[in-house]
Enzyme design. Structure first.
Site, PDB file in Angstrom:
ATOM      1  N   ASP A  59       0.861  -0.278   2.109  1.00 35.41           N
ATOM      2  CA  ASP A  59      -0.583  -0.145   1.896  1.00 35.41           C
ATOM      3  C   ASP A  59      -1.029  -1.004   0.710  1.00 35.41           C
ATOM      4  O   ASP A  59      -2.215  -1.039   0.370  1.00 35.41           O
ATOM      5  CB  ASP A  59      -1.012   1.316   1.757  1.00 35.41           C
ATOM      6  CG  ASP A  59      -0.366   2.019   0.579  1.00 35.41           C
ATOM      7  OD1 ASP A  59       0.456   1.395  -0.116  1.00 35.41           O
ATOM      8  OD2 ASP A  59      -0.682   3.204   0.353  1.00 35.41           O
ATOM      9  N   GLU A 196      10.440   2.780  -7.393  1.00 37.44           N
ATOM     10  CA  GLU A 196       9.518   1.771  -7.944  1.00 37.44           C
ATOM     11  C   GLU A 196       9.245   2.011  -9.424  1.00 37.44           C
ATOM     12  O   GLU A 196       8.963   3.146  -9.848  1.00 37.44           O
ATOM     13  CB  GLU A 196       8.180   1.779  -7.179  1.00 37.44           C
ATOM     14  CG  GLU A 196       7.189   0.777  -7.781  1.00 37.44           C
ATOM     15  CD  GLU A 196       5.984   0.453  -6.908  1.00 37.44           C
ATOM     16  OE1 GLU A 196       5.912   0.935  -5.755  1.00 37.44           O
ATOM     17  OE2 GLU A 196       5.120  -0.301  -7.392  1.00 37.44           O
TER      18      GLU A 196
HETATM   19  O1  KIV Z   1       2.695  -0.738  -0.443  1.00 41.27           O
HETATM   20  C1  KIV Z   1       3.713  -1.384  -0.715  1.00 41.27           C
HETATM   21  O2  KIV Z   1       3.770  -2.617  -0.586  1.00 41.27           O
HETATM   22  C2  KIV Z   1       4.869  -0.652  -1.220  1.00 41.27           C
HETATM   23  C3  KIV Z   1       5.972  -1.445  -1.846  1.00 41.27           C
HETATM   24  C4  KIV Z   1       5.541  -1.967  -3.161  1.00 41.27           C
HETATM   25  C5  KIV Z   1       7.221  -0.675  -1.948  1.00 41.27           C
HETATM   26  O3  KIV Z   1       4.889   0.530  -1.170  1.00 41.27           O
END
Ligand code: KIV
Length: 279
Positions: A59, A196
């Site tokens: 997202d 993260e």
């Molecule tokens: O939304 C995204 O791109 C993510 C990644 C950063 C893991 O959740």
């Protein structure tokens, strides 16, 4: 399952799709897992050809595609739209779709409805949910109903307002909470978990304790795999440039191509003979 496909050269090649059990084996065999975000057909095709194992329709598209300041405005419809395009461009990688902000608030059955729509309409293989202990019941419900789930703990961008920004999580004693989140996600049945924005030492500890793969972003080198946002990797997005985002193209490369096109049109150099139809 193996699939016969034709390569660009026309010679047959066998594609062995990445599946949930393949990822578990990669963890056991210490084969690092490679993941990148993707949002459309053309880039999905290139990333798949390059050998990326997991294409994550994140997202993050709310920021890098739509230009919002956060991921919060993204809707389920938009996630399905982009995931469908990514699946069309993918032969080998496992495609995972983020459930957007708000999708989890209805609890098990409501989330299941969202996940079923994602899997049926896009053809992807799994969904990703942000959160740990708090949403472990929801993860369990989905997994019990055959929806493969990837977890996401640490810096969870959907919680940006609660966290007060995109800030590193889990420093000092806070680390115990992140570890508990990761364990809860595993216990609930997730097949992998994104870590993260946490200290590398904590990510190493979590990776050592879990039997499912950890996929790091801003979590150091000890994770079982790494994920990057494609627009960070290609230096296409500069509104927020996280310290952990290595750029694999020079900042001005794509802009340089656009500049060259503008100049050539203005000067009459483009289109040339070779781009022109004879009468
Ligand atoms: O939304 C995204 O791109 C993510 C990644 C950063 C893991 O959740």
């Amino acid at each position: 399952m193996t699939t016969q496909v034709n390569t660009a050269s026309g010679s047959p090649a066998v594609v062995v799709p990445v599946t949930v059990p393949v990822l578990q084996r990669m963890k056991r065999e210490h084969t690092r897992i490679v993941s990148v975000t993707a949002y459309d057909f053309s880039f999905a095709r290139l990333l798949d050809r390059a050998g990326v194992d997991i294409l994550l329709v994140g997202d993050s598209l709310g920021m890098v595609i739509q230009g919002h300041a956060t991921t919060l405005p993204v809707t389920l419809e938009q996630m399905i739209y982009h995931t469908t395009a990514v699946v069309r461009g993918t032969r080998r990688a496992l495609v995972v779709c983020d459930l957007p902000f708000g999708a989890c608030h209805g609890g098990g059955v409501a989330v299941m409805d969202a996940a079923v729509r994602v899997l049926k309409e896009s053809g992807c293989q799994a969904v990703k949910l942000e959160g740990g202990v708090r949403i472990s019941g929801t993860i369990r419900y989905l997994v019990e109903h055959d929806v493969p789930v990837m977890g996401h703990v640490g810096l969870t961008p959907q919680a940006v307002h609660r966290l007060g920004g995109f800030k590193v999580q889990g420093r000092g004693e806070e680390g115990e909470r992140i570890l508990a989140d990761a364990l809860a996600v595993q216990e609930a049945g997730a097949f992998a978990v994104v870590l993260e924005g946490i200290p590398a030492t904590l990510a190493e500890r979590i990776t050592g304790q879990l039997t499912i793969p950890t996929i790091g972003i801003g979590a150091g080198v000890a994770c079982d795999g790494q994920v990057l946002v494609m627009h960070d990797l290609l230096a296409l997005y500069d509104e927020v440039v996280p310290r952990f985002a290595k750029r694999y193209l020079p900042q001005d490369m794509v802009l340089g191509a656009f500049n060259a096109y503008v100049q050539e049109v203005r000067s009459g150099l483009f289109p040339g003979e070779e781009h022109t139809f004879a009468g």
